[in-house]
Design a protein around this motif. Structure first.
Motif, PDB file in Angstrom:
ATOM      1  N   GLU A   1       0.829  -1.210   0.000  1.00 43.14           N
ATOM      2  CA  GLU A   1       0.000   0.000   0.000  1.00 43.14           C
ATOM      3  C   GLU A   1       0.859   1.254   0.000  1.00 43.14           C
ATOM      4  O   GLU A   1       0.469   2.287  -0.566  1.00 43.14           O
ATOM      5  CB  GLU A   1      -0.944  -0.036   1.201  1.00 43.14           C
ATOM      6  CG  GLU A   1      -2.013  -1.128   1.079  1.00 43.14           C
ATOM      7  CD  GLU A   1      -2.898  -1.217   2.311  1.00 43.14           C
ATOM      8  OE1 GLU A   1      -2.532  -0.605   3.352  1.00 43.14           O
ATOM      9  OE2 GLU A   1      -3.942  -1.900   2.246  1.00 43.14           O
TER      10      GLU A   1
ATOM     11  N   ASP B   1      -2.765  -5.099 -15.890  1.00 39.74           N
ATOM     12  CA  ASP B   1      -3.125  -3.950 -16.709  1.00 39.74           C
ATOM     13  C   ASP B   1      -4.043  -4.427 -17.834  1.00 39.74           C
ATOM     14  O   ASP B   1      -4.263  -5.627 -17.998  1.00 39.74           O
ATOM     15  CB  ASP B   1      -1.878  -3.250 -17.267  1.00 39.74           C
ATOM     16  CG  ASP B   1      -1.094  -4.131 -18.227  1.00 39.74           C
ATOM     17  OD1 ASP B   1      -1.680  -4.594 -19.226  1.00 39.74           O
ATOM     18  OD2 ASP B   1       0.123  -4.351 -17.994  1.00 39.74           O
TER      19      ASP B   1
ATOM     20  N   GLU C   1      -5.449  -3.174 -12.028  1.00 39.69           N
ATOM     21  CA  GLU C   1      -6.074  -3.881 -10.915  1.00 39.69           C
ATOM     22  C   GLU C   1      -4.996  -4.549 -10.065  1.00 39.69           C
ATOM     23  O   GLU C   1      -4.074  -5.171 -10.606  1.00 39.69           O
ATOM     24  CB  GLU C   1      -7.044  -4.951 -11.422  1.00 39.69           C
ATOM     25  CG  GLU C   1      -8.295  -4.396 -12.072  1.00 39.69           C
ATOM     26  CD  GLU C   1      -9.232  -5.511 -12.530  1.00 39.69           C
ATOM     27  OE1 GLU C   1      -8.812  -6.686 -12.468  1.00 39.69           O
ATOM     28  OE2 GLU C   1     -10.364  -5.202 -12.948  1.00 39.69           O
TER      29      GLU C   1
ATOM     30  N   GLU D   1      -7.532   4.452 -14.113  1.00 47.86           N
ATOM     31  CA  GLU D   1      -8.367   3.976 -13.000  1.00 47.86           C
ATOM     32  C   GLU D   1      -7.592   2.897 -12.241  1.00 47.86           C
ATOM     33  O   GLU D   1      -6.960   2.035 -12.849  1.00 47.86           O
ATOM     34  CB  GLU D   1      -9.670   3.399 -13.559  1.00 47.86           C
ATOM     35  CG  GLU D   1     -10.588   2.852 -12.488  1.00 47.86           C
ATOM     36  CD  GLU D   1     -11.826   2.201 -13.086  1.00 47.86           C
ATOM     37  OE1 GLU D   1     -12.536   1.492 -12.344  1.00 47.86           O
ATOM     38  OE2 GLU D   1     -12.068   2.384 -14.299  1.00 47.86           O
ATOM     39  N   PHE D   2      -7.657   2.955 -10.912  1.00 51.81           N
ATOM     40  CA  PHE D   2      -6.889   2.013 -10.090  1.00 51.81           C
ATOM     41  C   PHE D   2      -7.849   1.272  -9.162  1.00 51.81           C
ATOM     42  O   PHE D   2      -8.540   1.897  -8.352  1.00 51.81           O
ATOM     43  CB  PHE D   2      -5.825   2.751  -9.282  1.00 51.81           C
ATOM     44  CG  PHE D   2      -4.866   1.840  -8.561  1.00 51.81           C
ATOM     45  CD1 PHE D   2      -3.761   1.325  -9.210  1.00 51.81           C
ATOM     46  CD2 PHE D   2      -5.093   1.468  -7.237  1.00 51.81           C
ATOM     47  CE1 PHE D   2      -2.884   0.482  -8.556  1.00 51.81           C
ATOM     48  CE2 PHE D   2      -4.218   0.625  -6.585  1.00 51.81           C
ATOM     49  CZ  PHE D   2      -3.108   0.127  -7.250  1.00 51.81           C
ATOM     50  N   ASP D   3      -7.882  -0.074  -9.307  1.00 53.76           N
ATOM     51  CA  ASP D   3      -8.735  -0.904  -8.455  1.00 53.76           C
ATOM     52  C   ASP D   3      -7.855  -1.747  -7.545  1.00 53.76           C
ATOM     53  O   ASP D   3      -6.991  -2.495  -8.025  1.00 53.76           O
ATOM     54  CB  ASP D   3      -9.605  -1.830  -9.307  1.00 53.76           C
ATOM     55  CG  ASP D   3     -10.596  -1.063 -10.165  1.00 53.76           C
ATOM     56  OD1 ASP D   3     -10.998   0.032  -9.736  1.00 53.76           O
ATOM     57  OD2 ASP D   3     -10.952  -1.554 -11.254  1.00 53.76           O
ATOM     58  N   TYR D   4      -8.102  -1.627  -6.247  1.00 55.68           N
ATOM     59  CA  TYR D   4      -7.298  -2.358  -5.254  1.00 55.68           C
ATOM     60  C   TYR D   4      -8.240  -3.204  -4.416  1.00 55.68           C
ATOM     61  O   TYR D   4      -9.190  -2.696  -3.807  1.00 55.68           O
ATOM     62  CB  TYR D   4      -6.526  -1.372  -4.382  1.00 55.68           C
ATOM     63  CG  TYR D   4      -5.793  -2.018  -3.224  1.00 55.68           C
ATOM     64  CD1 TYR D   4      -4.857  -3.023  -3.434  1.00 55.68           C
ATOM     65  CD2 TYR D   4      -6.040  -1.607  -1.908  1.00 55.68           C
ATOM     66  CE1 TYR D   4      -4.184  -3.602  -2.373  1.00 55.68           C
ATOM     67  CE2 TYR D   4      -5.374  -2.178  -0.848  1.00 55.68           C
ATOM     68  CZ  TYR D   4      -4.447  -3.183  -1.078  1.00 55.68           C
ATOM     69  OH  TYR D   4      -3.789  -3.760  -0.024  1.00 55.68           O
ATOM     70  N   HIS D   5      -7.969  -4.540  -4.383  1.00 57.10           N
ATOM     71  CA  HIS D   5      -8.841  -5.447  -3.633  1.00 57.10           C
ATOM     72  C   HIS D   5      -7.987  -6.262  -2.657  1.00 57.10           C
ATOM     73  O   HIS D   5      -7.075  -6.989  -3.061  1.00 57.10           O
ATOM     74  CB  HIS D   5      -9.570  -6.401  -4.594  1.00 57.10           C
ATOM     75  CG  HIS D   5     -10.488  -7.354  -3.886  1.00 57.10           C
ATOM     76  ND1 HIS D   5     -11.626  -6.939  -3.223  1.00 57.10           N
ATOM     77  CD2 HIS D   5     -10.426  -8.704  -3.732  1.00 57.10           C
ATOM     78  CE1 HIS D   5     -12.225  -7.994  -2.688  1.00 57.10           C
ATOM     79  NE2 HIS D   5     -11.511  -9.080  -2.984  1.00 57.10           N
TER      80      HIS D   5
ATOM     81  N   ARG E   1       0.466   6.573  -6.843  1.00 58.26           N
ATOM     82  CA  ARG E   1      -0.885   7.025  -7.171  1.00 58.26           C
ATOM     83  C   ARG E   1      -0.895   8.330  -7.950  1.00 58.26           C
ATOM     84  O   ARG E   1      -1.715   8.536  -8.849  1.00 58.26           O
ATOM     85  CB  ARG E   1      -1.710   7.160  -5.894  1.00 58.26           C
ATOM     86  CG  ARG E   1      -3.208   7.319  -6.166  1.00 58.26           C
ATOM     87  CD  ARG E   1      -3.956   7.424  -4.855  1.00 58.26           C
ATOM     88  NE  ARG E   1      -3.890   6.196  -4.088  1.00 58.26           N
ATOM     89  CZ  ARG E   1      -4.724   5.178  -4.267  1.00 58.26           C
ATOM     90  NH1 ARG E   1      -5.637   5.225  -5.195  1.00 58.26           N
ATOM     91  NH2 ARG E   1      -4.617   4.111  -3.516  1.00 58.26           N
TER      92      ARG E   1
ATOM     93  N   ARG F   1      -6.720   1.264 -17.048  1.00 59.17           N
ATOM     94  CA  ARG F   1      -7.066   0.669 -15.756  1.00 59.17           C
ATOM     95  C   ARG F   1      -5.984  -0.288 -15.299  1.00 59.17           C
ATOM     96  O   ARG F   1      -5.400  -1.001 -16.110  1.00 59.17           O
ATOM     97  CB  ARG F   1      -8.402  -0.067 -15.854  1.00 59.17           C
ATOM     98  CG  ARG F   1      -8.901  -0.531 -14.472  1.00 59.17           C
ATOM     99  CD  ARG F   1     -10.395  -0.806 -14.479  1.00 59.17           C
ATOM    100  NE  ARG F   1     -10.669  -2.227 -14.460  1.00 59.17           N
ATOM    101  CZ  ARG F   1     -11.248  -2.899 -15.434  1.00 59.17           C
ATOM    102  NH1 ARG F   1     -11.612  -2.261 -16.519  1.00 59.17           N
ATOM    103  NH2 ARG F   1     -11.470  -4.192 -15.345  1.00 59.17           N
TER     104      ARG F   1
ATOM    105  N   TYR G   1      -4.621  -7.164  -6.641  1.00 59.57           N
ATOM    106  CA  TYR G   1      -5.334  -8.065  -5.732  1.00 59.57           C
ATOM    107  C   TYR G   1      -4.330  -8.679  -4.766  1.00 59.57           C
ATOM    108  O   TYR G   1      -3.207  -9.030  -5.136  1.00 59.57           O
ATOM    109  CB  TYR G   1      -6.027  -9.174  -6.531  1.00 59.57           C
ATOM    110  CG  TYR G   1      -6.510 -10.333  -5.682  1.00 59.57           C
ATOM    111  CD1 TYR G   1      -7.738 -10.291  -5.032  1.00 59.57           C
ATOM    112  CD2 TYR G   1      -5.706 -11.463  -5.517  1.00 59.57           C
ATOM    113  CE1 TYR G   1      -8.163 -11.350  -4.255  1.00 59.57           C
ATOM    114  CE2 TYR G   1      -6.130 -12.531  -4.742  1.00 59.57           C
ATOM    115  CZ  TYR G   1      -7.364 -12.468  -4.108  1.00 59.57           C
ATOM    116  OH  TYR G   1      -7.775 -13.510  -3.331  1.00 59.57           O
TER     117      TYR G   1
END
Length: 478
Positions: free
Chosen positions: A327, A401, A385, A343-347, A334, A383, A387
């Motif tokens: 993180e 990506d 992603e 777009e940034f997706d963090y799971h 960022r 985008r 995980y």
């Protein structure tokens, strides 16, 4: 090399096996034909001689035929091995040397054929009452006017003949098995003295190909294999020398570049605060700083890789919160993502905090490098992603990506040093992923690069949670 052994054994033993089977089959046919022809010829000769004698000198009527047949059967000297039968012109038995019932009909095709063709006819089959294999030769009793008044039939058992044929075939089969065994043993010896050394040479060659330059294969051979081993050893030494020169050159140049780049970066940052510069000058200074930082990053990557190559690469292993480090890297990156409008997706799929053994700075370096690659090569997808989850005893981190991905035939080369994809238009040293791979390996983990389903590129990092798993890495204890 298992495949080569199998092909060699299959090629030689299989051919020998087919050859032996063919020879055994041909020899069996020849033996069978020889014995059966001998028996058939003997029966036909006896039948022809007897019928000629009867027709020419003895029989003048049916009564003469019956009386002569009776006397002949009583004095027949071979009754122990051959049955002699006298039949009428309808195929029914009149007299038999084995006391076979009079009036019965053997009903075999040789009798009918002899009566119809007036020629000797033979038949091989089974005895109607005992089931034993027999051979019969039927000869018609023909008068001068062409009338057939009876048939003389000789019948013999084939039991001894079949046994003799079987014994001969078994002898041939045994010889064939011996030949196949000898071929197999010779092949095993050949494999031991030729294929096995080639297998060992192949393993050592693979080690050289994997980067163990300079290792030598023990050369105890004085033939073509020895020449090949000598060539491979010489190649290994020359590659090791070339790699050493290359590493020393890269290290030297990298050190020489660090000082002026540091000065350029420092003075560039100082000039950005100079209010006397006009807009064009400030733009030029910002471009200079950007390029200087890019070169500095390349130099640092080169230096780190030479340290890995020389075995001087070290890790500061301690218990770290891997999620916090990830993180932190995401937070650092960022702003660049925002500038590129990605777009940034963090799971995060973890319920509790998990500590793992690792070097926080080195792992953060890996994350930043992978984010940078995702930004450069996947910006068209708009985008990214990320995980994080746990599988078995590993922390798994994926970075995806949605760019064009990589050609399938180039995936295996991406971790090679200085390799850049054929379609890549981005500038760089081509060793970023190689450095990441080494850092992850030093942690006992794995780095997998794949094209994602549905498009884009997927990077999967697996790091062991336990210290024991990390220390079992192929690089040894850290």
């Amino acid at each position: 090399m298992g495949g080569l052994r199998r092909r060699w054994i299959r090629g030689t033993v299989f051919i020998a096996f087919i050859g032996v089977i063919t020879v055994v089959a041909m020899f069996s046919i020849i033996i069978y034909s020889h014995y059966y022809t001998t028996v058939r010829t003997g029966l036909e000769t006896k039948a022809r001689t007897a019928t000629d004698f009867f027709a020419n000198y003895v029989v003048r009527s049916f009564d003469d035929y019956f009386d002569s047949a009776l006397r002949y059967a009583e004095t027949f000297s071979e009754a122990g091995s051959i049955e002699m039968q006298f039949l009428d012109s309808y195929g029914s038995i009149l007299i038999s040397s084995s006391a076979m019932a009079s009036g019965t009909s053997p009903d075999s095709p040789d009798i009918e054929s002899a009566i119809e063709t007036r020629q000797i006819s033979t038949w091989v089959g089974r005895h109607p009452s005992t089931g034993e294999r027999i051979m019969a030769a039927s000869a018609p009793m023909v008068f001068a006017d062409g009338e057939v008044i009876g048939v003389m039939r000789y019948v013999t058992s084939l039991r001894l003949v079949d046994r003799q044929v079987l014994l001969n075939v078994l002898v041939v089969v045994a010889v064939g098995l011996v030949v196949i065994s000898m071929v197999f043993i010779l092949n095993v010896v050949f494999i031991r003295f030729v294929i096995t050394p080639v297998s060992e040479i192949t393993k050592m060659s693979q080690r050289i190909a994997d980067g163990s330059y300079g290792i030598q294969i023990n050369n105890t051979y004085r033939d073509e294999i020895g020449d090949m081993v000598g060539s491979i050893n010489e190649m290994s030494l020359k590659i090791a020398q070339t790699e050493k020169i290359q590493s020393e050159f890269i290290s030297s140049i990298s050190h020489e570049l660090r000082t002026p780049l540091t000065a350029i970066t420092g003075w560039g940052e100082t000039l950005t605060y100079n209010e006397d510069l006009d807009n064009d000058s400030k733009l030029g200074v910002s471009i200079m700083l950007k390029e200087a930082r890019r070169l500095t990053k390349m130099v640092e990557e080169l230096l780190e890789f030479t340290m890995i190559e020389d075995g001087r690469f070290t890790l500061n292993i301690e218990e770290i919160d891997i999620v916090a480090e990830l993180e932190d890297a995401i937070y650092t990156f960022r702003e660049l993502l925002h500038q590129e409008d990605l777009e940034f997706d963090y799971h995060l799929d973890l319920e509790d905090q998990i500590l793992i053994p690792g070097d926080a700075n080195r792992l953060k370096q890996v994350f930043l490098n992978l984010f940078d690659n995702a930004l450069k090569y996947g910006r068209d997808g708009k985008r990214i992603e990320v995980y994080v989850g746990e599988i078995s005893d590993d922390i798994v981190i994926t970075i995806r990506d949605f760019g064009p991905g990589v050609a399938e035939d180039e995936l295996d080369n991406l971790k090679m040093k200085f390799y850049k994809g054929s379609n890549s238009k981005e500038r760089g040293s081509g060793i970023g992923l190689a450095v990441c791979e080494e850092i992850i390996k030093y942690h006992g983990g794995s780095l997998e690069l794949l094209n994602a389903k549905g498009g884009g590129f997927l990077v999967t990092i697996a790091l062991p949670i336990t210290a024991e798993a990390a220390e079992s890495s192929s690089f040894g204890t850290l």
